[in-house]
Design an enzyme around this catalytic site. Structure first.
Site, PDB file in Angstrom:
ATOM      1  N   GLU A   1      10.423   6.072  40.178  1.00 45.98           N
ATOM      2  CA  GLU A   1       9.869   7.433  40.056  1.00 45.98           C
ATOM      3  C   GLU A   1       9.924   7.904  38.608  1.00 45.98           C
ATOM      4  OE1 GLU A   1      11.625  10.101  42.959  1.00 45.98           O
ATOM      5  OE2 GLU A   1      11.744   8.497  44.439  1.00 45.98           O
TER       6      GLU A   1
ATOM      7  N   GLU B   1      18.723   8.865  47.822  1.00 48.23           N
ATOM      8  CA  GLU B   1      19.783   9.732  47.296  1.00 48.23           C
ATOM      9  C   GLU B   1      20.981   9.857  48.228  1.00 48.23           C
ATOM     10  OE1 GLU B   1      17.809  13.388  46.233  1.00 48.23           O
ATOM     11  OE2 GLU B   1      16.371  12.348  44.950  1.00 48.23           O
TER      12      GLU B   1
HETATM   13  C1  XIL Z   1       9.617  15.719  45.562  1.00 43.44           C
HETATM   14  C2  XIL Z   1       8.153  16.112  45.751  1.00 43.44           C
HETATM   15  O1  XIL Z   1       7.359  15.624  44.685  1.00 43.44           O
HETATM   16  C3  XIL Z   1       8.031  17.615  45.863  1.00 43.44           C
HETATM   17  O2  XIL Z   1       6.716  17.977  46.228  1.00 43.44           O
HETATM   18  C4  XIL Z   1       9.014  18.165  46.890  1.00 43.44           C
HETATM   19  O3  XIL Z   1       8.970  19.565  46.868  1.00 43.44           O
HETATM   20  C5  XIL Z   1      10.407  17.712  46.594  1.00 43.44           C
HETATM   21  O4  XIL Z   1      10.437  16.290  46.561  1.00 43.44           O
HETATM   22  N1  XIL Z   1      13.001  12.114  44.312  1.00 43.44           N
HETATM   23  C6  XIL Z   1      12.284  11.670  45.406  1.00 43.44           C
HETATM   24  C7  XIL Z   1      11.030  12.366  45.788  1.00 43.44           C
HETATM   25  O5  XIL Z   1      12.601  10.600  45.980  1.00 43.44           O
HETATM   26  O6  XIL Z   1      10.753  12.255  47.163  1.00 43.44           O
HETATM   27  C8  XIL Z   1      11.050  13.807  45.353  1.00 43.44           C
HETATM   28  O7  XIL Z   1       9.769  14.339  45.647  1.00 43.44           O
HETATM   29  C9  XIL Z   1      11.394  13.917  43.880  1.00 43.44           C
HETATM   30  C10 XIL Z   1      12.763  13.341  43.606  1.00 43.44           C
END
Ligand code: XIL
Length: 376
Positions: free
Chosen positions: A296, A188
């Site tokens: 994801e 990000e």
């Molecule tokens: C998320 C986790 O699943 C949560 O437990 C945490 O509180 C926040 O992060 N994009 C990503 C992940 O690349 O690392 C994120 O994971 C969700 C969005």
């Protein structure tokens, strides 16, 4: 007597779920309708229907799950080590052939004190994956959250910050050389809604926009065999952000930064991405010689039918776009992560029953296989 499809499909169409895949009937067999208790004759040969990873293997792609927590720590607000639940471990191993961590590789979890690393979770994940014949992706070296205070304290001292970042990336990547084949190096980098360029993270504030290229170069030196990705969200939804992402990645390629691909997160909420946008992005990056992955995927809706439709459409378009590496963000609603209250974004419910979305994804993999077979 009804003429039906398999019990699994029938159950999914009725909004029911099955507790185990072992109940899949053999081709042409008679099973019992789970609601009416009527006998149901299955049609055609369904005995060749495999799990997601089996269907993915037939078409030569990876189908994985991220958000696999293997660490004992509950500092991230999540329950400890999901792998201790036998059902979790069983379904993960049956259905997926790639895994990546949830939070335990993020900076302050993996290096909580300067120079003191906690590899418990990632080591466990690697062991599990090796036993189950799965790939492991490293998630993630630089994220927008989770920087430890000792690093934040050096934001105004670029040389010291750079030294910490170099040690961090190098130590982790050397440890998992040959064990984690691909990495989210930066997650990000762009502002969430787009239109504002790079996020002003600690890394940006310390090192300027060049932090991204620096991180890739350090990672590549540490493990020249690993495939290195930049990971971004919402680019499928916001055209301006998508353009910024193209410019950012194209700039890295032009500067000969050792980047291998892009990881499109694709957390979808209520509506799927506009038709054609996955193909547009894949064409853009493939033309630059980059790999494109969906890293994801999950779908945050309140309605399982819409959810199934979106999952299926995304996977279908991704396959048609030449994407060969798709991962979901977790797979069971038992460990869901959502920002839409009430949404259950995963392919399996809390009790590991496959949801309509599961069958939509599996159908998409199988339909692609048939299409490839039919083409000359
Ligand atoms: C998320 C986790 O699943 C949560 O437990 C945490 O509180 C926040 O992060 N994009 C990503 C992940 O690349 O690392 C994120 O994971 C969700 C969005």
């Amino acid at each position: 007597m009804k003429i039906g499809r398999t019990k699994a499909v029938l159950a999914a169409m009725m909004g029911l779920t099955l507790s185990t895949f072992a109940t899949q009937p053999a081709s042409g067999s008679t099973v019992t309708d789970p609601i009416t208790s009527d006998p149901v004759v299955t049609v055609g040969s369904d005995s060749d229907i495999g799990s997601l990873r089996e269907e993915a293997a037939k078409i030569g792609i990876l189908f994985g799950s991220g958000a696999i927590k293997a660490s004992d720590s509950i500092d991230d607000g999540r329950p400890p080590n999901y792998l201790t639940d036998p059902d979790f471990a069983r379904v993960l191993a049956e259905q997926f052939d790639s895994v990546h961590s949830e939070n335990e590789m993020k900076y302050r979890f993996v290096e909580p004190q300067q120079g003191v690393f906690d590899f418990t979770g990632p080591d466990r994940l690697v062991k599990f994956a090796q036993e189950q014949g799965m790939q492991v992706k490293g998630h993630a070296l630089i994220t927008t959250c989770c920087d430890p205070q000792y690093l934040v304290d050096k934001v105004n001292d670029p040389a010291a910050f750079r030294a910490l970042m170099t040690k961090h990336i190098t130590t982790i990547m050397k440890r998992y050389k040959g064990k984690m084949d691909r990495w989210d190096v930066v997650v990000e980098p762009l502002s969430t809604m787009g239109g504002q360029g790079l996020q002003h993270t600690d890394f940006y504030n310390a090192l300027g926009p060049g932090y991204i290229a620096e991180a890739f170069r350090i990672a590549h030196r540490a493990d020249p065999t690993a495939k290195l990705y930049v990971n971004e969200n919402l680019v499928e939804s916001y055209p301006e952000k998508r353009k910024e992402f193209y410019d950012l990645v194209d700039g890295l390629v032009a500067d000969e930064v050792p980047i291998d691909g892009v990881a499109l997160q694709m957390h979808e909420t209520l509506q799927g991405p506009p038709a054609g946008v996955i193909i547009e992005m894949a064409d853009h990056f493939h033309a630059k010689g980059l790999a494109v992955s969906i890293s994801e995927l999950d779908v945050h809706t309140l309605d399982p039918v819409t959810q199934a439709q979106i999952y299926g459409d995304v996977v279908t378009e991704a396959l048609n776009a030449g994407i060969r590496d798709i991962s979901t963000w977790g797979f069971t609603d038992k460990h869901l992560y959502t920002w839409l209250p009430g949404a259950k974004p995963c392919l399996f419910d809390e009790n590991y029953n496959p949801k309509p979305a599961y069958f939509a994804v599996r159908d998409a993999l199988r339909a692609y296989g048939r299409k490839v077979q039919a083409s000359p």
